[in-house]
Design a protein around this motif. Structure first.
Motif, short mmCIF file in Angstrom:
data_model
loop_
_atom_site.label_atom_id
_atom_site.label_comp_id
_atom_site.label_asym_id
_atom_site.label_seq_id
_atom_site.Cartn_x
_atom_site.Cartn_y
_atom_site.Cartn_z
N TYR A 37 44.32 -13.01 92.94
CA TYR A 37 45.50 -13.18 92.09
C TYR A 37 45.12 -13.56 90.67
N GLN A 38 43.82 -13.70 90.44
CA GLN A 38 43.35 -14.19 89.16
C GLN A 38 43.42 -13.10 88.10
N PHE A 39 44.05 -13.41 86.96
CA PHE A 39 44.16 -12.43 85.88
C PHE A 39 42.88 -12.46 85.04
N SER A 41 42.51 -11.01 81.39
CA SER A 41 43.03 -10.23 80.25
C SER A 41 41.89 -9.59 79.47
N THR A 44 40.98 -5.80 80.20
CA THR A 44 41.85 -4.66 79.92
C THR A 44 42.15 -4.59 78.43
N SER A 46 44.77 -4.34 75.87
CA SER A 46 46.21 -4.53 75.68
C SER A 46 46.80 -3.48 74.74
N GLY A 49 47.98 -0.14 76.38
CA GLY A 49 48.86 -0.24 77.54
C GLY A 49 48.22 -0.95 78.71
N GLY A 50 47.00 -1.47 78.52
CA GLY A 50 46.36 -2.23 79.60
C GLY A 50 45.36 -1.44 80.40
N VAL A 51 44.78 -0.39 79.81
CA VAL A 51 43.73 0.36 80.50
C VAL A 51 42.48 -0.52 80.59
N GLN A 70 46.47 -3.33 83.22
CA GLN A 70 47.44 -4.28 82.71
C GLN A 70 47.05 -5.74 82.90
N ARG A 73 43.40 -7.86 87.31
CA ARG A 73 43.00 -8.50 88.58
C ARG A 73 41.85 -7.70 89.20
N PRO A 233 54.89 -8.68 96.38
CA PRO A 233 53.87 -9.12 95.44
C PRO A 233 53.93 -10.64 95.29
N PRO A 234 52.84 -11.29 94.97
CA PRO A 234 51.55 -10.74 94.56
C PRO A 234 50.58 -10.46 95.71
N ALA B 283 53.78 2.39 80.38
CA ALA B 283 52.53 1.75 79.96
C ALA B 283 51.33 2.66 80.24
N VAL B 286 50.37 5.13 77.50
CA VAL B 286 50.00 4.69 76.15
C VAL B 286 48.63 5.22 75.77
N ASP B 338 50.86 -8.24 78.81
CA ASP B 338 50.07 -7.20 79.47
C ASP B 338 50.81 -6.64 80.67
N GLY B 341 53.15 -4.05 79.51
CA GLY B 341 52.60 -2.81 78.99
C GLY B 341 51.71 -3.01 77.78
N GLY B 342 51.40 -4.26 77.46
CA GLY B 342 50.44 -4.52 76.39
C GLY B 342 51.07 -4.52 75.01
N SER B 343 50.21 -4.66 74.01
CA SER B 343 50.69 -4.87 72.64
C SER B 343 51.43 -3.65 72.10
N VAL B 408 54.75 -12.33 88.35
CA VAL B 408 53.45 -12.70 88.89
C VAL B 408 52.60 -13.37 87.79
N GLN B 411 53.82 -16.86 87.52
CA GLN B 411 53.36 -17.58 88.70
C GLN B 411 51.91 -18.02 88.52
N GLN B 412 51.12 -17.10 87.99
CA GLN B 412 49.70 -17.36 87.81
C GLN B 412 49.47 -18.42 86.73
#
Lengths: 287, 559
Positions: A37-39, A41, A44, A46, A49-51, A70, A73, A233-234, B283, B286, B338, B341-343, B408, B411-412
């Motif tokens: 569940y750990q993000f 960032s 990816t 941003s 679009g979070g690729v 996105q 995880r 989810p999650p 997203a 993009v 994120d 869909g990010g910036s 989520v 939550q995180q």
């Protein structure tokens, strides 16, 4: 005989890995460094679009299978925890359908008459239902609650007649065999005959039917999660991962390929193995 | 208006502030001059909620209504702040107040006709407005009902007959008597409910299936949920209309398309899709529109809404302001963005009002490095409040992948504080009904709000006036009932200078955020791809950042 079959051995090895993953999930993710569940960032982009950064969906030393677009995880951790969901749900569903199918099938086959009528009509009724549609309808109308338990109950409710029908047929033949008559003649009661005499002779069929049912239930669980009525989810689930990867197929194909491969290989291994067991049982009976 | 209504239509995700990226103004981009004629295609996921102007009320449908309906005043047709300026439409000016702003008089222009050829008179405008009181029809913009004086038992012209508080001394003049002075009434008469409807018409569902046009287009064909076609209304006279360019000969909508399909078609841009516009891309698309060719066809801007998490101040321990402040501090808005869909699809939100609202102040009451959340600061606040060991709360969210992903992320972000967030997913269709029912809402909910016109008056009072809390259809999700905030709202509503009022709302924003009843999360953006033959397109600040439909057209109408 199994030892000589390389295919079956490979399947067995793969299943052993999946089961090990499921059982030791917390240990494995501790080793890999990322929880399910750990993000992350940083993994990816941003602005796009979070690729995931990097080739092949962000596969790197720290993320062994890459990351989810996105939120970043760790895919490896989610595959490992997803195995837990798949295995728990399919095994519980198999157990429940096994008990329901065997007991009801034997009762219908042994007692005949109105017992058979009631059980058989119930089976016809359930089998005539378009099961998937009803599962979706039921699961989406039920309150959130404990999703895994609900999934097991719903899958089993529609799954047991397939086993029960075979068991019923076999019980009918067995009920006329000499050893049953002998047991009856020596004063055994109905239930004693059913569980002491007939059940042991159904072992082969039960083993074969249930092993072949497990991959089906894994597929059903993944399908229901894919359609958005599975675990919520999650919680990680292979079907859900595949569902969310659909829109990303063109920019991040690995997000689809990895859970897809695990689901495919697990179902294939179980099917191949189930088939092998059936052959063995058939030969055993012939011998 | 609720952002959910907006999000339900694909085009609707847009409102304000949008300049176009790429090459607006150059001959190649979507901002290039449009020619007259041709059929413009619109690809859309969800169909419009209502064609009846008294019923529909969200950024997407408001934009659409301007093609077939005219109102007494309307928003300008230009990018940026000029788009939210109120200009005369059916009326000759933006209204003359008298009696200290309690009575407003409007005069209609000459040469106005319905599509039937009948002239538009003040009686038709009055008939249209009075429909807002009908309990079944008047479900759209609430402002006419809220501001104009009416007998308590009045239920619209079909049930209760004539409304005496709107006078029509002659066929060109209409006079509104308000409950109390309202300085910005010139903006109110731009609302959909101020559309003329021929006297005696429009009962029941009549207008939902066959609108009676007063604008440049009329309905030619309508298959609910599938397609809609508008063609030129030849009774509309360009000379009476300074706002609408109305370039294309016709508009063709296709509804019910999968968002991924729309993205694929817009990226490919083949055939009539070159003449098409569509809503914000997904997203996942993009990364695919980063080529120079596609960038040239891209338009982006913020949509003028705020996505926020409301904290129910009546539930323990959220009744403690320190707990709410801790949550505000702890949330990692980067991961929330994120998830959205990010910036490219959202900016991080810090104040309640989005940047497009006049008088809004840019400030961050609960700062953290890179908006990633200040867990230590939050922990300190929680310890002060006596919740160092955490607690469990339930977060309501819509059954939509984007919304669930945001839940989520929240939550995180709260996990290190030992706050266990249970995510309660509610069906999209009933979501706003459930969270708007005070007995059914849980501790927190993710939702959004768009201004009905870009002023604090349509943003802060509906969300934070403690006297607006109702058991059903509640918009004050935090159920904040603070004497200081209520008094300030009353004080501002008495200001007659619209600009002073807007500035005061900017200060009120700060006053409310000190109480932390909500966590502002994001200002979402529109990011759309238009066909290569589209010209005259710009994002309109008043319509959730959607492409202004009355100005867009085709560069080559003969194609």
């Amino acid at each position: 005989m199994l030892k000589k079959d390389k295919g079956a051995l490979a399947c067995l090895a793969f299943l052993a890995i999946v089961v090990l993953m499921a059982v030791a999930a917390p240990l494995i993710t501790k080793l890999s460094g990322w929880g399910p569940y750990q993000f992350d960032s940083a993994a990816t982009n941003s602005d796009l679009g979070g690729v995931p950064h990097g080739a092949l969906g962000g596969i790197s030393g720290s993320h062994w299978f890459g990351v989810e677009p996105q939120n970043g995880r760790d895919l490896f951790a989610r595959i490992v925890y997803g195995a837990r969901v798949s295995i728990t749900i399919s095994l519980s569903a198999t157990l429940l359908t096994g008990i329901l199918g065997v007991v009801l099938g034997m009762l219908a086959g042994f007692y005949r008459g109105w017992v058979d009528q009631v059980i058989s009509r119930l089976m016809d009724f359930l089998m005539a239902f378009p099961a998937l549609i009803f599962m979706i309808a039921i699961l989406s109308s039920l309150p959130a609650g404990n999703r895994p338990v609900l999934l097991v109950v719903v899958i089993s409710a529609f799954g047991w007649p397939y086993l029960a029908r075979v068991i019923r047929g076999q019980t009918m033949t067995l009920a006329n065999r000499e050893f049953v008559e002998a047991a009856r003649a020596s004063g055994a009661k109905g239930t004693q005959v059913v569980f002491r005499e007939i059940l042991p002779n159904l072992r082969g069929s039960i083993v074969v039917m249930t092993t072949l049912a497990i991959p089906g239930y894994i597929g059903t669980e993944a399908g229901l999660s894919f359609l958005g009525v599975g675990v919520s989810p999650p919680t990680a689930s292979w079907g859900q991962m595949i569902a969310s990867s659909v829109s990303w197929y063109s920019v991040d194909p690995m997000f689809f390929a990895i859970p897809g491969a695990f689901l495919f290989l697990t179902v294939l291994s179980l099917t191949v193995l189930g088939d092998k067991i059936r052959t063995m049982v058939d030969q055993g009976v012939a011998a | 208006m609720l952002v959910g209504l907006v999000a339900s239509t694909a085009l609707a995700l847009s409102a304000c502030g949008g300049g176009t990226t790429g090459s607006s103004g150059e001959s190649a981009g979507p901002g290039a001059k449009a020619a007259q004629g041709g059929t413009l295609q619109v690809l859309q996921n969800a169909a419009y909620s209502h064609l009846d102007p008294a019923r529909g009320f969200d950024g997407g449908v408001n934009n659409f209504y301007r093609l077939i309906y005219r109102t007494l005043t309307t928003q300008g047709a230009a990018p940026g702040a000029d788009g939210t300026k109120i200009v005369p439409d059916l009326a000759t000016d933006t209204g003359k107040p008298s009696d200290g702003g309690k009575t407003w008089t409007f005069t209609l222009k000459d040469g106005l006709f319905f599509e039937t050829g009948a002239p538009i008179t003040s009686a038709d405008v009055k008939w249209g407005v009075s429909r807002a009181w009908d309990p079944e029809i008047g479900i759209g913009s609430p402002y006419a009902k809220q501001l104009i004086e009416a007998p308590a038992s009045y239920q619209g012209p079909y049930k209760s007959g004539d409304l005496s508080t709107i006078a029509t001394p002659d066929a060109k003049t209409i006079v509104f008597h308000l409950k109390k002075p309202f300085a910005d009434f010139g903006s109110v008469v731009a609302q959909n409910t101020f559309t003329p409807v021929p006297k005696g018409q429009g009962a029941g569902n009549q207008l939902d299936s066959k609108p009676i046009s007063s604008g440049p287009y009329k309905l030619a064909e309508y298959k609910p949920g599938a397609s809609l076609k508008l063609v030129r209304n030849d009774k509309w006279d360009k000379k009476t209309d300074d706002v609408r360019t109305a370039n294309p000969e016709a508009f063709q909508w296709t509804f019910g398309l999968d968002p991924a399909t729309i993205d694929e078609r817009m990226i490919a841009g083949q055939g009539t899709d070159a003449d098409a516009i569509a809503g914000t891309i997904q997203a996942a698309s993009v990364a695919r529109i980063q080529t120079p060719q596609l960038k040239q066809r891209t338009m982006t801007g913020i949509n003028g809404c705020t996505t926020y998490m409301g904290l129910n101040t009546t539930k323990k321990p959220l009744d403690n302001v320190k707990v709410r402040q801790a949550i505000n501090l702890a949330i990692n808005k980067q991961t929330v963005r994120d998830a959205d869909g990010g910036s490219a699809l959202a900016e991080i939100g810090t104040s309640i009002q989005p940047p497009t609202v006049a008088g809004r102040v840019d400030y961050d009451p609960y700062p953290s490095p890179d908006h990633k959340g200040d867990v230590e600061g939050a922990r300190k606040l929680l310890t002060d409040a006596g919740f160092a060991s955490g607690f469990t709360m339930t977060l309501d969210t819509r059954a939509q992948p984007k919304m669930q992903a945001m839940a989520v992320a929240i939550q995180q972000a709260l996990e290190p504080l030992k706050i266990t967030v249970k995510i309660n997913t509610i069906d999209t269709a009933t979501y706003y009904e459930v969270i708007g029912t005070t007995s059914q809402q849980h501790d927190a909910a993710i939702t959004g709000w768009c201004p009905d016109w870009p002023s604090g008056a349509t943003f802060l009072p509906p969300l934070f006036d403690g006297r607006n809390i109702t058991t059903k259809g509640n918009t004050n999700l935090s159920q904040l009932n603070d004497a200081g905030v209520n008094a300030k709202i009353d004080e501002i509503s008495k200001l007659t200078d619209v600009q002073a009022a807007n500035a005061a709302y900017g200060e009120l924003d700060k006053q409310i955020m000190a109480l932390a009843p909500v966590v502002p999360l994001l200002y979402e953006k529109v990011l759309m791809l238009v066909g290569s033959n589209i010209g005259g397109a710009y994002l309109h600040d008043g319509f959730s950042g959607g492409i202004d439909l009355v100005s867009v057209g085709l560069k080559d109408a003969g194609k």
